[in-house]
Scaffold this motif. Structure first.
Motif, short mmCIF file in Angstrom:
data_model
loop_
_atom_site.label_atom_id
_atom_site.label_comp_id
_atom_site.label_asym_id
_atom_site.label_seq_id
_atom_site.Cartn_x
_atom_site.Cartn_y
_atom_site.Cartn_z
N SER A 12 0.78 -1.29 -0.05
CA SER A 12 -0.12 -0.01 -0.07
C SER A 12 1.02 1.57 -0.09
O SER A 12 0.24 2.50 0.07
CB SER A 12 -0.93 0.06 1.15
OG SER A 12 -0.26 0.17 2.34
N ILE A 48 -1.64 4.29 3.22
CA ILE A 48 -1.91 4.12 1.86
C ILE A 48 -1.50 5.17 0.91
O ILE A 48 -1.63 6.44 1.37
CB ILE A 48 -3.55 3.84 1.63
CG1 ILE A 48 -4.05 2.61 2.73
CG2 ILE A 48 -3.95 3.65 0.42
CD1 ILE A 48 -5.35 2.81 2.83
N ASP A 50 -1.88 6.62 -2.69
CA ASP A 50 -2.55 6.41 -4.07
C ASP A 50 -1.70 5.97 -5.27
O ASP A 50 -2.08 5.29 -5.95
CB ASP A 50 -3.42 7.84 -4.59
CG ASP A 50 -4.35 8.20 -3.31
OD1 ASP A 50 -4.94 7.29 -2.74
OD2 ASP A 50 -4.68 9.42 -3.29
N GLU A 51 -0.59 6.55 -5.38
CA GLU A 51 0.59 6.10 -6.26
C GLU A 51 0.76 4.68 -6.23
O GLU A 51 0.82 4.17 -7.37
CB GLU A 51 1.59 6.85 -6.19
CG GLU A 51 1.44 8.63 -6.35
CD GLU A 51 1.09 9.25 -5.07
OE1 GLU A 51 0.74 8.56 -3.90
OE2 GLU A 51 1.07 10.36 -5.06
N LEU A 53 -1.18 2.48 -5.36
CA LEU A 53 -2.36 1.58 -5.62
C LEU A 53 -2.51 1.45 -7.32
O LEU A 53 -2.69 0.83 -7.93
CB LEU A 53 -3.58 2.16 -5.03
CG LEU A 53 -3.85 1.79 -3.65
CD1 LEU A 53 -5.09 2.17 -3.13
CD2 LEU A 53 -3.24 0.51 -3.11
N GLU A 54 -2.05 2.90 -7.74
CA GLU A 54 -1.91 2.90 -9.23
C GLU A 54 -1.10 2.04 -9.85
O GLU A 54 -1.26 1.73 -10.86
CB GLU A 54 -1.59 4.57 -9.46
CG GLU A 54 -2.62 5.64 -9.36
CD GLU A 54 -2.00 6.86 -9.57
OE1 GLU A 54 -1.20 6.94 -10.34
OE2 GLU A 54 -2.89 7.67 -9.17
N THR A 59 -7.53 -1.85 -5.41
CA THR A 59 -8.17 -0.51 -5.19
C THR A 59 -8.25 -0.41 -3.54
O THR A 59 -7.99 -1.42 -2.88
CB THR A 59 -9.74 -0.88 -5.59
OG1 THR A 59 -10.20 -2.03 -4.88
CG2 THR A 59 -9.84 -1.07 -7.16
N LEU A 60 -8.90 0.84 -3.12
CA LEU A 60 -8.78 0.81 -1.65
C LEU A 60 -9.95 -0.17 -0.98
O LEU A 60 -9.71 -0.52 0.00
CB LEU A 60 -9.30 2.32 -1.32
CG LEU A 60 -9.77 2.56 0.03
CD1 LEU A 60 -8.24 2.56 0.84
CD2 LEU A 60 -9.99 4.11 0.28
#
Length: 132
Positions: A12, A48, A50-51, A53-54, A59-60
């Motif tokens: 994450s 977490i 965001d980068e 997860l990209e 996904t969250l």
């Protein structure tokens, strides 16, 4: 001949002590049919990015899914699976990242870390081959 444990984790985030593992994939280099793959939810206070997860495609909702096993359970399963591999030296792309995450997760779960500290990084091997 040396046989190793090929490993790749998704996480994450990028700092091993703050984010969580979200998946562990591995195979026994000597016996590639001997594979391991588990997904898990993040630990309760994990950061977490965001980068991240990209990059990893999770996904969250997937990494916080309460029906998934915990990171601690996934790491315990991985360590148990790896006990039966003769050479437990980790091999992979930027594999110190994976080792540090796995080791931190084992520590959070109060599990013994019995894998080798040294690693073999495929990125470094390729770079040496190119410049040679």
């Amino acid at each position: 001949m040396y046989y190793m444990l090929v490993v790749d984790i998704e996480a994450s985030g990028t700092e091993y002590n703050k984010p969580s593992i979200v998946s562990i994939g591995a195979l026994d280099f000597e016996n590639p049919e001997n594979r391991f793959y588990e997904e898990c939810k993040i630990w309760s206070e994990a950061h977490i990015m965001d980068e991240a997860l990209e990059v990893n495609g999770f996904t969250l909702e997937e990494i916080t899914d309460p029906s998934k096993q915990t990171e601690a359970v996934a790491v315990a399963k991985f360590l148990e699976w790896s006990q039966h591999i003769a050479d437990r030296t980790l091999l992979g792309q930027n594999v110190s990242f994976d080792r540090d995450f796995l080791r931190a997760a084992a520590s959070r779960a109060h599990l013994d870390w019995t894998l080798a500290y040294r690693t073999v990084d495929t990125h470094s091997l390729c770079w040496m081959h190119i410049i040679k």
